[in-house]
Motif scaffolding. Structure first.
Motif, PDB file in Angstrom:
ATOM      1  N   LEU B 352       0.836  -1.201   0.000  1.00 55.67           N
ATOM      2  CA  LEU B 352       0.000   0.000   0.000  1.00 55.67           C
ATOM      3  C   LEU B 352       0.876   1.259   0.000  1.00 55.67           C
ATOM      4  O   LEU B 352       0.607   2.220  -0.715  1.00 55.67           O
ATOM      5  CB  LEU B 352      -0.925  -0.004   1.232  1.00 55.67           C
ATOM      6  N   ILE B 353       1.933   1.231   0.814  1.00 61.82           N
ATOM      7  CA  ILE B 353       2.805   2.423   0.900  1.00 61.82           C
ATOM      8  C   ILE B 353       3.460   2.705  -0.451  1.00 61.82           C
ATOM      9  O   ILE B 353       3.494   3.830  -0.930  1.00 61.82           O
ATOM     10  CB  ILE B 353       3.934   2.215   1.943  1.00 61.82           C
ATOM     11  N   VAL B 354       3.995   1.663  -1.075  1.00 60.53           N
ATOM     12  CA  VAL B 354       4.835   1.870  -2.255  1.00 60.53           C
ATOM     13  C   VAL B 354       4.012   1.962  -3.538  1.00 60.53           C
ATOM     14  O   VAL B 354       4.318   2.747  -4.431  1.00 60.53           O
ATOM     15  CB  VAL B 354       5.886   0.734  -2.375  1.00 60.53           C
ATOM     16  N   ASP B 355       2.953   1.183  -3.598  1.00 61.35           N
ATOM     17  CA  ASP B 355       2.305   0.997  -4.885  1.00 61.35           C
ATOM     18  C   ASP B 355       0.806   1.191  -4.849  1.00 61.35           C
ATOM     19  O   ASP B 355       0.129   0.991  -5.852  1.00 61.35           O
ATOM     20  CB  ASP B 355       2.605  -0.452  -5.345  1.00 61.35           C
ATOM     21  N   GLY B 356       0.269   1.561  -3.689  1.00 67.18           N
ATOM     22  CA  GLY B 356      -1.184   1.527  -3.530  1.00 67.18           C
ATOM     23  C   GLY B 356      -1.938   2.780  -3.915  1.00 67.18           C
ATOM     24  O   GLY B 356      -3.166   2.822  -3.860  1.00 67.18           O
ATOM     25  N   PHE B 357      -1.210   3.798  -4.345  1.00 70.11           N
ATOM     26  CA  PHE B 357      -1.878   5.080  -4.616  1.00 70.11           C
ATOM     27  C   PHE B 357      -2.764   4.973  -5.855  1.00 70.11           C
ATOM     28  O   PHE B 357      -2.441   4.254  -6.802  1.00 70.11           O
ATOM     29  CB  PHE B 357      -0.843   6.196  -4.815  1.00 70.11           C
ATOM     30  N   PRO B 358      -3.902   5.657  -5.820  1.00 70.00           N
ATOM     31  CA  PRO B 358      -4.727   5.700  -7.027  1.00 70.00           C
ATOM     32  C   PRO B 358      -4.053   6.626  -8.038  1.00 70.00           C
ATOM     33  O   PRO B 358      -3.598   7.716  -7.671  1.00 70.00           O
ATOM     34  CB  PRO B 358      -6.045   6.305  -6.540  1.00 70.00           C
ATOM     35  N   GLU B 359      -3.920   6.188  -9.282  1.00 66.11           N
ATOM     36  CA  GLU B 359      -3.288   7.062 -10.274  1.00 66.11           C
ATOM     37  C   GLU B 359      -4.251   8.186 -10.635  1.00 66.11           C
ATOM     38  O   GLU B 359      -5.367   7.925 -11.080  1.00 66.11           O
ATOM     39  CB  GLU B 359      -2.879   6.262 -11.509  1.00 66.11           C
ATOM     40  N   PRO B 360      -3.836   9.411 -10.429  1.00 68.89           N
ATOM     41  CA  PRO B 360      -4.757  10.522 -10.677  1.00 68.89           C
ATOM     42  C   PRO B 360      -5.009  10.707 -12.170  1.00 68.89           C
ATOM     43  O   PRO B 360      -4.147  10.414 -12.992  1.00 68.89           O
ATOM     44  CB  PRO B 360      -3.995  11.731 -10.127  1.00 68.89           C
ATOM     45  N   GLU B 361      -6.203  11.167 -12.475  1.00 65.30           N
ATOM     46  CA  GLU B 361      -6.505  11.455 -13.870  1.00 65.30           C
ATOM     47  C   GLU B 361      -5.789  12.744 -14.268  1.00 65.30           C
ATOM     48  O   GLU B 361      -5.759  13.708 -13.513  1.00 65.30           O
ATOM     49  CB  GLU B 361      -8.014  11.637 -14.019  1.00 65.30           C
ATOM     50  N   ARG B 362      -5.178  12.739 -15.402  1.00 67.80           N
ATOM     51  CA  ARG B 362      -4.503  13.946 -15.880  1.00 67.80           C
ATOM     52  C   ARG B 362      -5.026  14.304 -17.265  1.00 67.80           C
ATOM     53  O   ARG B 362      -5.139  13.434 -18.128  1.00 67.80           O
ATOM     54  CB  ARG B 362      -2.989  13.712 -15.956  1.00 67.80           C
ATOM     55  N   LYS B 363      -5.302  15.569 -17.460  1.00 69.31           N
ATOM     56  CA  LYS B 363      -5.841  16.004 -18.750  1.00 69.31           C
ATOM     57  C   LYS B 363      -4.740  16.561 -19.644  1.00 69.31           C
ATOM     58  O   LYS B 363      -3.759  17.126 -19.167  1.00 69.31           O
ATOM     59  CB  LYS B 363      -6.905  17.066 -18.526  1.00 69.31           C
ATOM     60  N   ILE B 364      -4.949  16.393 -20.942  1.00 68.07           N
ATOM     61  CA  ILE B 364      -3.967  16.833 -21.925  1.00 68.07           C
ATOM     62  C   ILE B 364      -4.583  17.876 -22.835  1.00 68.07           C
ATOM     63  O   ILE B 364      -5.697  17.688 -23.340  1.00 68.07           O
ATOM     64  CB  ILE B 364      -3.507  15.630 -22.780  1.00 68.07           C
ATOM     65  N   GLU B 365      -3.866  18.987 -23.012  1.00 64.33           N
ATOM     66  CA  GLU B 365      -4.367  19.996 -23.946  1.00 64.33           C
ATOM     67  C   GLU B 365      -3.184  20.690 -24.608  1.00 64.33           C
ATOM     68  O   GLU B 365      -2.282  21.181 -23.939  1.00 64.33           O
ATOM     69  CB  GLU B 365      -5.212  21.017 -23.174  1.00 64.33           C
ATOM     70  N   LYS B 366      -3.213  20.716 -25.923  1.00 65.94           N
ATOM     71  CA  LYS B 366      -2.116  21.343 -26.663  1.00 65.94           C
ATOM     72  C   LYS B 366      -2.162  22.852 -26.441  1.00 65.94           C
ATOM     73  O   LYS B 366      -3.197  23.488 -26.689  1.00 65.94           O
ATOM     74  CB  LYS B 366      -2.273  21.016 -28.144  1.00 65.94           C
ATOM     75  N   PRO B 367      -1.073  23.437 -25.988  1.00 70.08           N
ATOM     76  CA  PRO B 367      -1.089  24.884 -25.724  1.00 70.08           C
ATOM     77  C   PRO B 367      -1.204  25.700 -27.016  1.00 70.08           C
ATOM     78  O   PRO B 367      -0.690  25.291 -28.062  1.00 70.08           O
ATOM     79  CB  PRO B 367       0.266  25.152 -25.067  1.00 70.08           C
ATOM     80  N   ALA B 368      -1.846  26.836 -26.881  1.00 68.02           N
ATOM     81  CA  ALA B 368      -2.091  27.686 -28.060  1.00 68.02           C
ATOM     82  C   ALA B 368      -0.781  28.161 -28.688  1.00 68.02           C
ATOM     83  O   ALA B 368      -0.674  28.300 -29.909  1.00 68.02           O
ATOM     84  CB  ALA B 368      -2.946  28.873 -27.666  1.00 68.02           C
ATOM     85  N   TYR B 369       0.236  28.393 -27.872  1.00 66.82           N
ATOM     86  CA  TYR B 369       1.472  28.997 -28.415  1.00 66.82           C
ATOM     87  C   TYR B 369       2.117  28.131 -29.497  1.00 66.82           C
ATOM     88  O   TYR B 369       2.854  28.617 -30.339  1.00 66.82           O
ATOM     89  CB  TYR B 369       2.471  29.284 -27.293  1.00 66.82           C
ATOM     90  N   THR B 370       1.841  26.829 -29.457  1.00 67.28           N
ATOM     91  CA  THR B 370       2.493  25.943 -30.423  1.00 67.28           C
ATOM     92  C   THR B 370       1.955  26.141 -31.836  1.00 67.28           C
ATOM     93  O   THR B 370       2.529  25.636 -32.794  1.00 67.28           O
ATOM     94  CB  THR B 370       2.322  24.464 -30.025  1.00 67.28           C
ATOM     95  N   SER B 371       0.849  26.861 -31.952  1.00 63.90           N
ATOM     96  CA  SER B 371       0.310  27.112 -33.291  1.00 63.90           C
ATOM     97  C   SER B 371       0.829  28.409 -33.898  1.00 63.90           C
ATOM     98  O   SER B 371       0.536  28.725 -35.056  1.00 63.90           O
ATOM     99  CB  SER B 371      -1.224  27.182 -33.249  1.00 63.90           C
TER     100      SER B 371
END
Lengths: 229, 729
Positions: B352-371
């Motif tokens: 539980l200590i080492v491996d038990g954490f729930p993997e958080p959801e992460r969102k992806i969005e292409k930044p405007a500057y790259t255009s």
């Protein structure tokens, strides 16, 4: 024939010196701070560089309180050779086997680089055949600025006790090539008897072809030559 | 701070509320820094194995077999947040930490490299950081007797409030002496040795797992304080324990302190542990249970020792005057149980200590500057000569000796090439030569994380190739912004994809690394994010000393050939950024075939002894590479630029300053020119003979632009030092 290499907590050049001696076929032993008896069995002693006791308080000051350095005056009086490199030079000055002090570089920074030094005319067997020879050799120190009062420096010069001076690649001695602010560009000195040598540059770091210079090797070769006599 | 979801997970597994000490353990171990909870889902993209990899990602050091069963250990880690708040101690302990990481596998540390990023050097704050970070590295590494032989530095505004300090350590170990960071034998003792435990570095990993702000200064106690003398003694003692084969497992106490070392080692060994906390040697009174568990006091190691070897271990540690204590035992019940003065204070499943954490959801969005498109009106300058001179004064281009001369580069007498060459080269005890390079181009990665990262890694590979080495493996340190912000996370994911592609394309395994998120800050309500900086530390092997290549012109009247086509794209170049303040648009694209063709050409020509010298093209483009090759021996050069591209008519600015990848300069003697050209043609290598070296100490371009070498060198040499040494005037 055996050469001792001092190892204090924080010394970090002892294995480098060991490697050079080994390549010259010389038996050697590490000498720890309490090894007074073992030290007395050694035909010569090299005080290797590094940061003995972390250079805390000031370089060399704690090392010289240890039994082996307290015994070093007797050892040197017995005409045996002692070479102090970098932190070892600082110890030799700190324990007054050599005159002068090594203070903080004028840049107030650690300096690690290749320099040229010119060997002065001396009567020390350790520098035999080296008069006016220019050595390419690395330095690495924070407190390498040699200082003593002017009259003491004059005495040193008159008695041919200045061993090395920082110089240009062609041997010209100028302020421009003084890396740390040492008085008279002094990089190393010897005692009056010629059996104690202290130097800030690292001859062991210029002792193999792959390092770009073997100029420092001659100091170890001279030592061994003398021990064989 | 734990999230509500994380707390829920803990309570549902434990079927009770965790106590204060247990919460501190979770907060440390489930922090981004320790858990890799936002990053590890992408690691499958990396190539991580090869026949010569003895130990890959997951412990202190990755271990690479050079043959003869001599292994090279590699580790790379960040110490960004501490260095931003307390540059001297932060950088010093960063070095200390990575040394102990490779020591954990039993390696003798033989080299350090550093990758540093600061704001523009005009800023007094950046000068202060540079001064003290360098001093901290110098103080610590020098004292430990490990040469610092290379690295890199970059100055750019996005790092003003979030400097980056990445330290790499390299070591050696014989294959039969490897120590693992695991506790596999129940009944073994857990021996804590080295410094005493104090309150420094409490919550260090949590501090490193959030954005910096104006209040970060108050977190100074989270920064650890280093004692390099203790580290040096710890190294000497540990190497003796390793040599005598007295250890069954070893891990340093780094991020997360004792709680991390105990839980990770038992997790790897599928065991548990019973700890008596009162036996931990303390340097402060009245420390609470949770403080002892997560303190990040430096210079501490946790060893797993079998009962019959305990007395021998004690003898060695006593001889070095090191404080040590048997703080517990390895058990077989898969729980980490901690007693303090007879009371059970922690009882947690290791998994539980080492491996038990729930993997958080992460969102992806292409930044405007790259255009944003890059539109350049040529000519960019009416005075090309002046423009070139200006580029040489960029601290990103200029000579770095102000930094590396403060590092002992020669201790251990193995340094063949030190900092200032394309890569560092060390000669090992057994006569083998290795090459090391640590590099990143954050501007390219910012504009295009996928191609920029792959190109940046390729550049590190070119550094290795330019000294005559074959690349073997690498470690990475992924420095990014806040992963909870979709644009920042996009940068991370794209970059990892690019790095993964590169690793597979070139069959180069990643053997270790580190992820540093949250390199962002809120200053006066304004969001500041670093350029994404995936730093790559690469190892190469020079199989025969004859293959060692110099990076400077060796003689006059030799031919200068450029290998690789110049595509002319100025996007992401130091020239556009530094001289014209433009950082936008697309960058030269990563092209595996071109990169490989160029590298193979260098290797082929080198093996046939046709190369007098070689240098890769990178920051600043062709003009900088050419000049750098003249500096050491004052050998001049005269070149023409008309054949750099087959496909495009290039403007002078494009020829001179484009940072197209896959390019090298080589120096060839006249007698060999014909054969070299034959080989290049036969292998379909794009190349162009640019001109000749010359006695006259000048650099001539198209017979029209002329510089004295001295004139350029002076500007180049003082690009950093004039700002640093001048600041006290």
């Amino acid at each position: 024939m055996q050469v001792g290499i001092t190892k204090f907590p924080g010394t970090n050049n002892e294995l480098d010196v060991k490697r050079v001696l080994k390549s010259l076929g010389i038996k050697n032993e590490l000498i720890y701070p309490n090894d007074v008896k073992k030290m007395d069995d050694m035909d010569a002693l090299i005080l290797a560089g590094g940061f003995s006791y972390g250079d805390y308080l000031r370089p060399g000051i704690i090392a010289v309180q240890t039994p082996i350095i307290e015994n070093l005056h007797d050892y040197a009086n017995s005409e045996r050779f002692v070479i102090g490199i970098c932190n070892g030079f600082q110890m030799l000055c700190e324990t007054s086997l050599l005159p002068g002090v090594l203070s903080t570089n004028t840049s107030t920074k650690f300096i690690s680089k290749w320099v040229s030094i010119k060997t002065r005319v001396t009567s020390s067997p350790l520098l035999k055949g080296m008069a006016n020879r220019i050595l390419r050799i690395p330095i690495a120190h924070f407190e390498g600025r040699y200082y003593d009062a002017n009259e003491e420096i004059t005495k040193l010069a008159n008695k041919n006790q200045i061993a090395f001076k920082y110089c240009k690649d062609d041997g010209e001695i100028s302020l421009e090539d003084n890396p740390n602010g040492s008085i008279e560009n002094i990089a190393g000195i010897i005692n009056a008897k010629g059996n104690v040598l202290g130097m800030m540059p690292h001859p062991e770091r210029a002792s193999f072809q792959y390092l770009g210079s073997e100029d420092g090797r001659i100091i170890f070769e001279n030592l061994i030559e003398e021990l064989k006599c | 701070m734990l999230t509500i979801e994380e707390l829920g997970k803990i309570e549902s597994v434990l079927e009770r509320e965790p106590n204060k000490g247990e919460l501190a353990v979770f907060e440390a171990m489930w922090s981004e820094h320790c858990s890799y909870k936002s990053s590890r889902r992408w690691f499958h993209l990396f190539k991580d194995d090869a026949s010569y990899v003895e130990l890959g990602i997951g412990e202190g050091a990755g271990l690479v077999n050079l043959g003869d069963d001599l292994l090279i250990g590699l580790g790379l880690e960040s110490h960004n947040h501490p260095s931003a708040i307390s540059p001297y101690d932060g950088a010093a302990t960063g070095v200390g930490g990575i040394i102990r990481d490779i020591l954990s596998q039993g390696c003798r540390p033989i080299a350090i490299l550093d990758s540093l990023r600061f704001g523009e050097l005009e800023s007094q704050h950046s000068q202060h950081l540079l001064e003290n970070v360098v001093r901290g590295i110098s103080f610590y590494g020098n004292c430990c007797g490990i040469p610092t032989v290379g690295g890199e530095v970059e100055f750019a505004e996005p790092f003003e409030n979030n400097c980056l300090v990445n330290a790499m350590c390299v070591g050696t170990i014989a294959k039969d002496k490897i120590v693992r960071s695991s506790a596999s034998k129940p009944g073994s003792f857990l021996v804590l040795y080295g410094a005493r435990t104090g309150r420094d570095g409490i919550h260090g990993v949590s501090f490193a797992s959030k954005d910096l702000s104006e209040k970060s200064e108050e977190e100074r106690p989270a920064v650890q304080i280093g004692d390099p003398l203790m580290e040096k003694i710890l190294i000497d003692a540990t190497l003796e324990l390793v040599e005598k084969e007295l250890l069954n497992g070893l891990q340093d106490l780094g991020g997360g302190g004792l709680s991390c070392a105990v839980s990770e080692m038992t997790h790897k060994g599928s065991t548990g542990a019973l700890i008596r906390l009162e036996d931990v040697p303390l340097r402060e009174k009245n420390m609470e249970v949770w403080e002892i568990l997560v303190s990040e006091s430096q210079e501490r190691m946790l060893a797993v020792v079998e009962p019959q070897k305990l007395e021998l271990v004690k003898e060695v540690l006593s001889r070095y005057d090191l404080t040590f204590s048997v703080i517990g035992e390895v058990t077989d019940n898969s729980h980490c149980i901690v007693y303090y003065k007879g009371n059970k204070v922690i009882d947690l499943p290791v998994d539980l200590i080492v491996d038990g954490f729930p993997e958080p959801e992460r969102k992806i969005e292409k930044p405007a500057y790259t255009s944003n498109l890059l539109e350049i009106g040529f000519p960019l300058t009416s005075d090309l000569r002046k423009d070139i001179l200006k580029l040489f004064s960029s601290p990103n281009i200029g000579n770095k000796s102000w930094i590396y001369q403060q590092y002992d580069q020669h201790v251990q007498i193995q340094t063949v090439f030190s900092a200032g060459n394309d890569a560092a080269v060390l000669r090992l005890d057994n006569g083998k030569y290795i090459a090391l390079s640590l590099d990143c181009n954050s501007f390219m990665v910012y504009l295009d994380p996928y191609h920029g990262t792959a190109n940046s890694a390729s550049e590190t590979m070119r550094n290795i190739t330019s000294v005559g080495a074959k690349p073997l493996a690498f470690v990475d340190c992924l420095n990014f912004g806040n992963p909870e912000k979709p644009e920042s996370y996009w940068q991370f994911v794209e970059s990892v994809k690019g790095l993964g592609q590169f690793s597979h394309d070139f069959n180069l395994p990643i053997v270790g690394g580190n992820v540093s998120f949250y390199n962002e800050s809120q200053i006066d309500g304004k969001e500041e994010r670093i350029n994404p900086s995936p730093t790559i530390g690469m190892l190469g092997l020079i199989e025969d000393p004859k293959l060692l290549l110099k990076n400077h012109f060796q003689n006059q009247d030799n031919h200068i050939i450029i290998i690789g086509e110049t595509d002319g794209n100025l996007g992401g170049s130091e020239y556009l950024r530094y001289n014209h303040g433009i950082l936008k648009g697309s960058i030269p694209l990563y092209n595996k075939e071109r990169e490989e063709t160029s590298m193979k050409a260098i290797q082929l020509l080198n093996e046939a002894s046709y190369l007098e010298s070689c240098h890769d093209l990178s920051n600043g483009g062709l003009i900088i590479a050419l000049a750098e090759m003249t500096f050491e021996r004052n050998i001049g050069v005269s070149v023409t630029l008309d054949k750099l591209s087959n496909t495009k008519k290039l403007m002078n600015e494009e020829s001179l300053f484009s940072e197209s990848p896959s390019r090298y300069l080589i120096e060839v003697i006249p007698n060999n020119l014909e054969e070299v050209e034959q080989i290049l043609r036969k292998n379909n290598v794009f190349y162009s003979v640019l001109g000749r070296t010359q006695k006259e100490p000048s650099i001539e371009i198209e017979k029209t632009v002329l510089f004295k070498i001295d004139e350029l060198r002076k500007i180049w040499e003082r690009a950093i030092s004039n700002k640093m040494d001048g600041k006290n005037d």
